[in-house]
Design an enzyme around this catalytic site. Sequence first.
Site, PDB file in Angstrom:
ATOM      1  N   GLU A 126      20.881  12.782 -33.998  1.00  0.00           N
ATOM      2  CA  GLU A 126      21.771  11.650 -34.302  1.00  0.00           C
ATOM      3  C   GLU A 126      22.451  11.188 -33.019  1.00  0.00           C
ATOM      4  O   GLU A 126      22.412  11.903 -32.011  1.00  0.00           O
ATOM      5  CB  GLU A 126      22.840  12.094 -35.312  1.00  0.00           C
ATOM      6  CG  GLU A 126      22.251  12.519 -36.631  1.00  0.00           C
ATOM      7  CD  GLU A 126      23.326  12.886 -37.668  1.00  0.00           C
ATOM      8  OE1 GLU A 126      24.533  12.885 -37.318  1.00  0.00           O
ATOM      9  OE2 GLU A 126      22.931  13.160 -38.804  1.00  0.00           O
ATOM     10  N   ASN A 128      25.403  11.421 -32.163  1.00  0.00           N
ATOM     11  CA  ASN A 128      26.344  12.429 -31.664  1.00  0.00           C
ATOM     12  C   ASN A 128      25.914  13.863 -31.968  1.00  0.00           C
ATOM     13  O   ASN A 128      26.721  14.785 -31.892  1.00  0.00           O
ATOM     14  CB  ASN A 128      27.744  12.173 -32.242  1.00  0.00           C
ATOM     15  CG  ASN A 128      28.338  10.888 -31.699  1.00  0.00           C
ATOM     16  OD1 ASN A 128      28.439  10.711 -30.484  1.00  0.00           O
ATOM     17  ND2 ASN A 128      28.671   9.970 -32.592  1.00  0.00           N
ATOM     18  N   SER A 131      21.486  18.387 -28.993  1.00  0.00           N
ATOM     19  CA  SER A 131      21.339  19.844 -28.822  1.00  0.00           C
ATOM     20  C   SER A 131      22.160  20.596 -29.864  1.00  0.00           C
ATOM     21  O   SER A 131      21.736  21.628 -30.380  1.00  0.00           O
ATOM     22  CB  SER A 131      21.801  20.246 -27.415  1.00  0.00           C
ATOM     23  OG  SER A 131      20.881  19.764 -26.457  1.00  0.00           O
ATOM     24  N   ASP A 241      10.552  26.349 -34.169  1.00  0.00           N
ATOM     25  CA  ASP A 241       9.897  27.525 -33.563  1.00  0.00           C
ATOM     26  C   ASP A 241       8.398  27.265 -33.429  1.00  0.00           C
ATOM     27  O   ASP A 241       7.777  27.585 -32.421  1.00  0.00           O
ATOM     28  CB  ASP A 241      10.076  28.776 -34.449  1.00  0.00           C
ATOM     29  CG  ASP A 241      11.453  29.411 -34.266  1.00  0.00           C
ATOM     30  OD1 ASP A 241      12.156  29.053 -33.305  1.00  0.00           O
ATOM     31  OD2 ASP A 241      11.817  30.270 -35.099  1.00  0.00           O
ATOM     32  N   GLN A 337       1.786  14.602  -5.077  1.00  0.00           N
ATOM     33  CA  GLN A 337       1.819  14.927  -3.646  1.00  0.00           C
ATOM     34  C   GLN A 337       0.410  15.079  -3.066  1.00  0.00           C
ATOM     35  O   GLN A 337       0.125  14.563  -1.984  1.00  0.00           O
ATOM     36  CB  GLN A 337       2.621  16.242  -3.456  1.00  0.00           C
ATOM     37  CG  GLN A 337       3.135  16.452  -2.053  1.00  0.00           C
ATOM     38  CD  GLN A 337       4.182  15.411  -1.664  1.00  0.00           C
ATOM     39  OE1 GLN A 337       4.737  14.711  -2.500  1.00  0.00           O
ATOM     40  NE2 GLN A 337       4.431  15.292  -0.374  1.00  0.00           N
ATOM     41  N   GLU A 364      12.273  18.539 -28.741  1.00  0.00           N
ATOM     42  CA  GLU A 364      12.143  19.806 -29.481  1.00  0.00           C
ATOM     43  C   GLU A 364      12.964  20.921 -28.809  1.00  0.00           C
ATOM     44  O   GLU A 364      12.592  22.089 -28.822  1.00  0.00           O
ATOM     45  CB  GLU A 364      10.673  20.167 -29.704  1.00  0.00           C
ATOM     46  CG  GLU A 364       9.978  19.085 -30.526  1.00  0.00           C
ATOM     47  CD  GLU A 364       8.722  19.501 -31.252  1.00  0.00           C
ATOM     48  OE1 GLU A 364       8.524  20.704 -31.475  1.00  0.00           O
ATOM     49  OE2 GLU A 364       7.950  18.590 -31.624  1.00  0.00           O
TER      50      GLU A 364
HETATM   51  N1  COS Z   1      14.679  30.635 -37.754  1.00  0.00           N
HETATM   52  C1  COS Z   1      15.360  30.843 -38.903  1.00  0.00           C
HETATM   53  N2  COS Z   1      16.719  30.754 -39.004  1.00  0.00           N
HETATM   54  C2  COS Z   1      17.373  30.457 -37.868  1.00  0.00           C
HETATM   55  C3  COS Z   1      16.733  30.214 -36.641  1.00  0.00           C
HETATM   56  C4  COS Z   1      15.319  30.327 -36.604  1.00  0.00           C
HETATM   57  N3  COS Z   1      14.632  30.131 -35.479  1.00  0.00           N
HETATM   58  N4  COS Z   1      17.659  29.938 -35.699  1.00  0.00           N
HETATM   59  C5  COS Z   1      18.844  29.981 -36.321  1.00  0.00           C
HETATM   60  N5  COS Z   1      18.684  30.291 -37.631  1.00  0.00           N
HETATM   61  C6  COS Z   1      19.720  30.488 -38.654  1.00  0.00           C
HETATM   62  C7  COS Z   1      20.720  31.528 -38.166  1.00  0.00           C
HETATM   63  O1  COS Z   1      20.289  32.836 -38.483  1.00  0.00           O
HETATM   64  C8  COS Z   1      21.975  31.135 -38.910  1.00  0.00           C
HETATM   65  O2  COS Z   1      21.894  31.641 -40.235  1.00  0.00           O
HETATM   66  P1  COS Z   1      23.128  32.474 -40.897  1.00  0.00           P
HETATM   67  O3  COS Z   1      24.282  31.491 -40.891  1.00  0.00           O
HETATM   68  O4  COS Z   1      22.637  32.795 -42.262  1.00  0.00           O
HETATM   69  O5  COS Z   1      23.356  33.621 -40.020  1.00  0.00           O
HETATM   70  C9  COS Z   1      21.876  29.615 -38.996  1.00  0.00           C
HETATM   71  O6  COS Z   1      20.496  29.297 -38.808  1.00  0.00           O
HETATM   72  C10 COS Z   1      22.693  28.932 -37.930  1.00  0.00           C
HETATM   73  O7  COS Z   1      22.250  29.402 -36.674  1.00  0.00           O
HETATM   74  P2  COS Z   1      23.161  29.396 -35.380  1.00  0.00           P
HETATM   75  O8  COS Z   1      24.508  29.963 -35.734  1.00  0.00           O
HETATM   76  O9  COS Z   1      22.388  30.051 -34.290  1.00  0.00           O
HETATM   77  O10 COS Z   1      23.328  27.827 -35.111  1.00  0.00           O
HETATM   78  P3  COS Z   1      23.985  27.036 -33.897  1.00  0.00           P
HETATM   79  O11 COS Z   1      24.680  25.858 -34.444  1.00  0.00           O
HETATM   80  O12 COS Z   1      24.741  27.965 -33.024  1.00  0.00           O
HETATM   81  O13 COS Z   1      22.719  26.391 -33.097  1.00  0.00           O
HETATM   82  C11 COS Z   1      20.830  26.152 -31.673  1.00  0.00           C
HETATM   83  C12 COS Z   1      21.688  27.006 -32.621  1.00  0.00           C
HETATM   84  C13 COS Z   1      21.532  25.684 -30.415  1.00  0.00           C
HETATM   85  C14 COS Z   1      19.714  27.119 -31.301  1.00  0.00           C
HETATM   86  C15 COS Z   1      20.281  24.911 -32.431  1.00  0.00           C
HETATM   87  O14 COS Z   1      21.293  23.983 -32.676  1.00  0.00           O
HETATM   88  C16 COS Z   1      19.129  24.217 -31.717  1.00  0.00           C
HETATM   89  O15 COS Z   1      17.982  24.684 -31.721  1.00  0.00           O
HETATM   90  N6  COS Z   1      19.419  23.064 -31.081  1.00  0.00           N
HETATM   91  C17 COS Z   1      18.403  22.221 -30.494  1.00  0.00           C
HETATM   92  C18 COS Z   1      17.906  21.273 -31.502  1.00  0.00           C
HETATM   93  C19 COS Z   1      16.658  20.613 -31.070  1.00  0.00           C
HETATM   94  O16 COS Z   1      15.679  21.241 -30.716  1.00  0.00           O
HETATM   95  N7  COS Z   1      16.690  19.293 -31.116  1.00  0.00           N
HETATM   96  C20 COS Z   1      15.551  18.531 -30.778  1.00  0.00           C
HETATM   97  C21 COS Z   1      15.406  17.487 -31.810  1.00  0.00           C
HETATM   98  S1  COS Z   1      13.982  17.642 -32.720  1.00  0.00           S
HETATM   99  S2  COS Z   1      12.647  16.663 -31.666  1.00  0.00           S
END
Ligand code: COS
Length: 383
Positions: A126, A128, A131, A241, A337, A364
């Site tokens: 979105e 805002n 990441s 993933d 290069q 991603e």
């Molecule tokens: N598989 C399954 N569950 C997952 C997971 C994964 N790979 N990663 C996180 N989770 C789960 C966690 O276990 C947690 O669950 P519980 O609340 O039950 O413990 C929940 O999801 C929240 O996870 P977390 O607390 O790690 O979330 P955060 O907000 O701290 O964010 C990141 C984690 C930064 C890793 C995430 O926001 C991210 O990947 N950001 C990038 C997004 C992206 O790739 N954007 C590109 C756009 S798509 S082209």
Amino acid sequence: MIRDQEILNQLLDTLSRFVRERLVPNEERIAEDDALPPEIIAEMKDLGLFGLSIPEEYGGLGLSMEEEVLCAFEIGQTSPAFRSIFGTNNGIGSQGIIIDGTEEQKRKYLPRLATGELIASFALTEPNAGSDAASLRTTARKDGDHYIVNGTKRFITNAPEASIFTLMARTDPSNKGAGGISAFIVEADSPGLSLGKIDKKMGQKGAHTCDVIFEDVRVPAANIIGGVEGQGFKTAMKVLDRGRLHISATCVGVSERLIRDSVKYAAERVQFGKPIGEFQLVQAMLADSRTEAYAARCMVLDAARKKDLGQNVSTEAACCKMFASEAVGRIADRAVQVHGGAGYIADYGIERFYRDVRLFRIYEGTTQIQQLVIARNMLKDIA
Ligand code: COS
């Protein structure tokens, strides 16, 4: 996991020929037109490219992760924009339904995604929330047997072509974090859904992104992925993933293409009375690129095999995405290069790849997000 080596070899040969004979000769054209020729899209459909990783019972080829990355090594040998049109159907657009969808959702959408009749797109980012995906603000408010969706999604790949969106929206306004988010399948022709103008990008011309705007869009409650609220963020993370491995494999393919072009040029271009490939300073660039591409290929294959064994590869996928996307950036830079002045001139196509690959370090999940995922998983493992 390779299920049948002979059938896989045939598929890889077909892809390699398709890339060489149909896609490479059209690279300049799609960059200039900023569009894929309809006849190429039709050929991709005939080859089954829209359903590579959709399970066989829903009409796809049901490739294992190892088979899929081997295919991406081949498809990566040309402009990344070609991959983009069917990439979301196999990857981030459909995987939410495949991984967490109900049987009814799978039957309704996957067969038409596998043929390319429908194009799926992934709507997480979105204005805002990039990441920090869990901070997204798009809301989905329950209203009888529907949800009313409001919000804006940004930089959505294939949105102009999409027939359905895998949408992440907040169903629980009292929960500002990941637990308040649900995933939906939203049909693109839903009243209230509109698109922004197509973004002008640095590269990857022919692959389109734009805003997707939701204004009181009514989505049937039956379209919440998996039928339960609050699981959408986890669905998105699982999808990413897998998507990160696919992107890493594409980076390997592009790297190998650029190295091949660079070696060919170094063998032909004569300066100071001999081919420039005979000069050690040029050889060093070629060797560094070859080593990095080989390392990336080995990493991606190892992670894909682990995924096929049912292991959690969140860390490995992030390692691959970080290494392979950073490596292809360096490899593209060296390719410019080695080509010297020709590397900077559009006619040779190298500068186009240099711009195209820049996106791999961003979408991603940026390199910095991959670092964060890797380190957090390491700390979790020892806790
Ligand atoms: N598989 C399954 N569950 C997952 C997971 C994964 N790979 N990663 C996180 N989770 C789960 C966690 O276990 C947690 O669950 P519980 O609340 O039950 O413990 C929940 O999801 C929240 O996870 P977390 O607390 O790690 O979330 P955060 O907000 O701290 O964010 C990141 C984690 C930064 C890793 C995430 O926001 C991210 O990947 N950001 C990038 C997004 C992206 O790739 N954007 C590109 C756009 S798509 S082209």
